[in-house]
Write a protein that holds these residues in place. Structure first.
Motif, PDB file in Angstrom:
ATOM      1  N   ILE A   1       0.842  -1.204   0.000  1.00 12.03           N
ATOM      2  CA  ILE A   1       0.000   0.000   0.000  1.00 12.03           C
ATOM      3  C   ILE A   1       0.871   1.245   0.000  1.00 12.03           C
ATOM      4  O   ILE A   1       0.598   2.217  -0.715  1.00 12.03           O
ATOM      5  CB  ILE A   1      -0.957  -0.010   1.213  1.00 12.03           C
ATOM      6  N   ASP A   2       1.934   1.237   0.809  1.00 10.81           N
ATOM      7  CA  ASP A   2       2.864   2.374   0.837  1.00 10.81           C
ATOM      8  C   ASP A   2       3.471   2.616  -0.541  1.00 10.81           C
ATOM      9  O   ASP A   2       3.594   3.753  -0.993  1.00 10.81           O
ATOM     10  CB  ASP A   2       3.991   2.116   1.839  1.00 10.81           C
ATOM     11  N   LEU A   3       3.842   1.508  -1.210  1.00  8.84           N
ATOM     12  CA  LEU A   3       4.468   1.623  -2.524  1.00  8.84           C
ATOM     13  C   LEU A   3       3.486   2.176  -3.543  1.00  8.84           C
ATOM     14  O   LEU A   3       3.826   3.034  -4.350  1.00  8.84           O
ATOM     15  CB  LEU A   3       4.997   0.250  -2.964  1.00  8.84           C
ATOM     16  N   ASN A   4       2.246   1.696  -3.509  1.00  6.79           N
ATOM     17  CA  ASN A   4       1.213   2.195  -4.413  1.00  6.79           C
ATOM     18  C   ASN A   4       0.927   3.670  -4.173  1.00  6.79           C
ATOM     19  O   ASN A   4       0.726   4.444  -5.119  1.00  6.79           O
ATOM     20  CB  ASN A   4      -0.076   1.387  -4.236  1.00  6.79           C
ATOM     21  N   THR A   5       0.918   4.072  -2.913  1.00  4.01           N
ATOM     22  CA  THR A   5       0.636   5.472  -2.582  1.00  4.01           C
ATOM     23  C   THR A   5       1.737   6.393  -3.086  1.00  4.01           C
ATOM     24  O   THR A   5       1.476   7.497  -3.576  1.00  4.01           O
ATOM     25  CB  THR A   5       0.490   5.625  -1.052  1.00  4.01           C
ATOM     26  N   PHE A   6       3.004   5.925  -2.976  1.00  3.36           N
ATOM     27  CA  PHE A   6       4.138   6.762  -3.377  1.00  3.36           C
ATOM     28  C   PHE A   6       4.237   6.892  -4.895  1.00  3.36           C
ATOM     29  O   PHE A   6       4.654   7.934  -5.406  1.00  3.36           O
ATOM     30  CB  PHE A   6       5.430   6.158  -2.821  1.00  3.36           C
ATOM     31  N   PHE A   7       3.854   5.851  -5.614  1.00  5.64           N
ATOM     32  CA  PHE A   7       3.985   5.863  -7.075  1.00  5.64           C
ATOM     33  C   PHE A   7       2.931   6.786  -7.682  1.00  5.64           C
ATOM     34  O   PHE A   7       1.729   6.605  -7.479  1.00  5.64           O
ATOM     35  CB  PHE A   7       3.829   4.455  -7.636  1.00  5.64           C
ATOM     36  N   ASP A   8       3.374   7.788  -8.443  1.00  7.29           N
ATOM     37  CA  ASP A   8       2.452   8.763  -9.047  1.00  7.29           C
ATOM     38  C   ASP A   8       2.529   8.764 -10.562  1.00  7.29           C
ATOM     39  O   ASP A   8       2.180   9.749 -11.217  1.00  7.29           O
ATOM     40  CB  ASP A   8       2.738  10.163  -8.505  1.00  7.29           C
TER      41      ASP A   8
ATOM     42  N   SER B   1       6.130   1.491 -14.167  1.00  9.65           N
ATOM     43  CA  SER B   1       4.680   1.500 -14.342  1.00  9.65           C
ATOM     44  C   SER B   1       3.998   0.853 -13.144  1.00  9.65           C
ATOM     45  O   SER B   1       4.610   0.083 -12.395  1.00  9.65           O
ATOM     46  CB  SER B   1       4.281   0.762 -15.623  1.00  9.65           C
ATOM     47  N   LYS B   2       2.716   1.144 -12.978  1.00  6.64           N
ATOM     48  CA  LYS B   2       1.954   0.607 -11.855  1.00  6.64           C
ATOM     49  C   LYS B   2       1.892  -0.911 -11.913  1.00  6.64           C
ATOM     50  O   LYS B   2       1.823  -1.579 -10.878  1.00  6.64           O
ATOM     51  CB  LYS B   2       0.547   1.203 -11.876  1.00  6.64           C
ATOM     52  N   ASP B   3       1.928  -1.480 -13.127  1.00  3.23           N
ATOM     53  CA  ASP B   3       1.863  -2.935 -13.284  1.00  3.23           C
ATOM     54  C   ASP B   3       3.081  -3.637 -12.678  1.00  3.23           C
ATOM     55  O   ASP B   3       3.029  -4.833 -12.387  1.00  3.23           O
ATOM     56  CB  ASP B   3       1.760  -3.296 -14.771  1.00  3.23           C
TER      57      ASP B   3
END
Length: 415
Positions: A141-148, A170-172
């Motif tokens: 979740i932290d990683l997803n939040t940081f990735f913009d 990329s998000k994938d």
């Protein structure tokens, strides 16, 4: 026996580092060395003869609250003139012991922040040093939040040699990178059981990479060098070449120097060697990492070649507080170049290695580090490279031409 303990120097080396031991053996003023090493790590390291009075003490020095308590009985009656960290992982223990013995050392704050990338990043933020945006990663979740949507880097906060480092575009890629990061990647110079894995993510900076190397005595820089670095195209955090010294950019060098001086002041740095890594964008150097130990990848050899003095020996003399001579003006250019492969397979042959002998006027040293028959692959870390050569010349253009010639003609056959 070289002499009595009253006449000669006695050193403690924390971490059985062959390059330091080899240097000690050539220094007539050194009488003996006490090597402190974790037994598990010692059994993983290469065996070799040590042509010097020495004693080995088995002791865990990584994340060991009882380190001093366990070591002091072994050295209570010994005259010790200096304590040197052999590896990045031994810097905190070396500093703790040196402080206890009232010997030159980096200082408690430096030993702490230089051995943990999250602590160093937080220090950089609080001190207003140029640094990338970052976050401590505890979950996907932290990683997803940081990735913009922009490229980022996921890496352990307490490892070396680009181990466990992932560039995410990329998000994938987030889930796979996070899952793979949790798989332990072993290395020889640390007992994995002593480390608690923790991760961080930071913004990916474009631009070119440089490092800077300093000898610091009582909080003052007494020598400085800047190195230009090349990385692999699709994994540029893994370095394949170091150019010493970097072709001068006065504006960038001045800002690096100002940033490091600020770091030295705010972290209360005492006596040490510093190896800092930078990304340079639009002539602005951004501080990525800093370590209080000798630079790896044979950079110390390159500095010795280019400046015409023994950089490693100067550092040893710094840590035992004896006079030493340095040349602050470079005499020649040096390139440390690494071999690597873009294929997966078995190393079948190395062709045209005889060129190293035919062009020996340029060659300082070379080595193929993978044996014939070894499994090889594109590098995931520095340990996956195939070997290296170090070349020198008074003319930088000649050096680049010779480097390219050797790279184009020495072939690694992978089947």
């Amino acid at each position: 026996m070289k002499g009595s303990c009253e006449e000669y120097m006695n050193i403690i080396l924390i971490g059985k580092n062959k390059a330091f031991i080899d240097e000690f053996c050539t220094m007539p003023e050194i009488n003996s060395v006490i090597i402190i090493e974790c037994k598990k790590v010692y059994n993983n390291l290469e065996e070799y003869e040590i042509d010097l009075n020495h004693k080995l003490i088995y002791c865990d020095y990584v994340n060991n609250d009882r380190f001093l308590e366990e070591i002091i009985p072994y050295i209570a009656t010994s005259k010790i003139d200096g304590v040197i960290p052999g590896f990045e992982y031994s810097v905190p223990a070396a500093n703790e012991l040196a402080e206890y013995l009232c010997l030159p050392c980096v200082g408690k704050k430096g030993a702490s922040i230089f051995s943990n990338k999250i602590k160093f990043r937080e220090f950089s933020k609080n001190t207003n040093l140029n640094h990338p945006k970052f976050i401590k990663i505890k979950s996907i979740i932290d990683l997803n939040t940081f990735f913009d949507g922009k490229k980022i880097i996921l890496k352990p906060s307490n490892r070396q040699a680009s181990i466990g480092l992932y560039i995410i575009s990329s998000k994938d890629e987030l889930k796979e990178a996070f899952t793979d990061a949790l798989i332990m990647k072993n290395e020889k110079t640390v007992d994995e059981d002593r480390l608690e894995w923790e991760y961080m993510a930071e913004e990916f900076l474009s631009g070119y990479e440089m490092s800077s190397e300093y000898l610091v005595k009582d909080g003052k820089i007494v020598f400085k060098n800047i190195t230009y670095k090349e990385g692999i195209d699709n994994q540029e955090c893994i370095e394949i070449a170091h150019h010493i010294p970097a072709i001068k950019n006065v504006e960038v060098e001045k800002e690096m120097y100002n940033q490091i001086n600020k770091l030295i002041e705010k972290a209360n740095i005492g006596t040490t060697v510093l190896h800092a890594e930078w990304k340079v964008e639009k002539n602005i150097p951004v501080l990525i990492e800093c370590a209080a130990r000798m630079p790896g990848d044979y950079i110390s050899n390159g500095i010795s070649s280019s400046y015409n003095f023994n950089f490693r020996r100067a550092y040893i003399n710094l840590m035992i507080d004896v006079p030493f001579e340095i040349n602050k003006i470079f005499q020649r250019y040096t390139i440390i170049q690494f071999f690597y492969t873009e294929k997966i397979g078995i190393l079948a042959e190395v062709e045209n290695l005889n060129l190293m002998h035919e062009h020996k006027e340029y060659i300082l040293s070379y080595k193929v580090t993978k044996e014939i028959g070894a499994f090889v692959k594109p590098p995931d870390s520095s340990w996956d490279r195939l070997g290296y050569f170090i070349i020198k010349s008074e003319r930088y253009k000649d050096l680049l031409f010779k480097r390219d010639y050797l790279l184009n003609n020495i072939k690694f056959s992978i089947v």
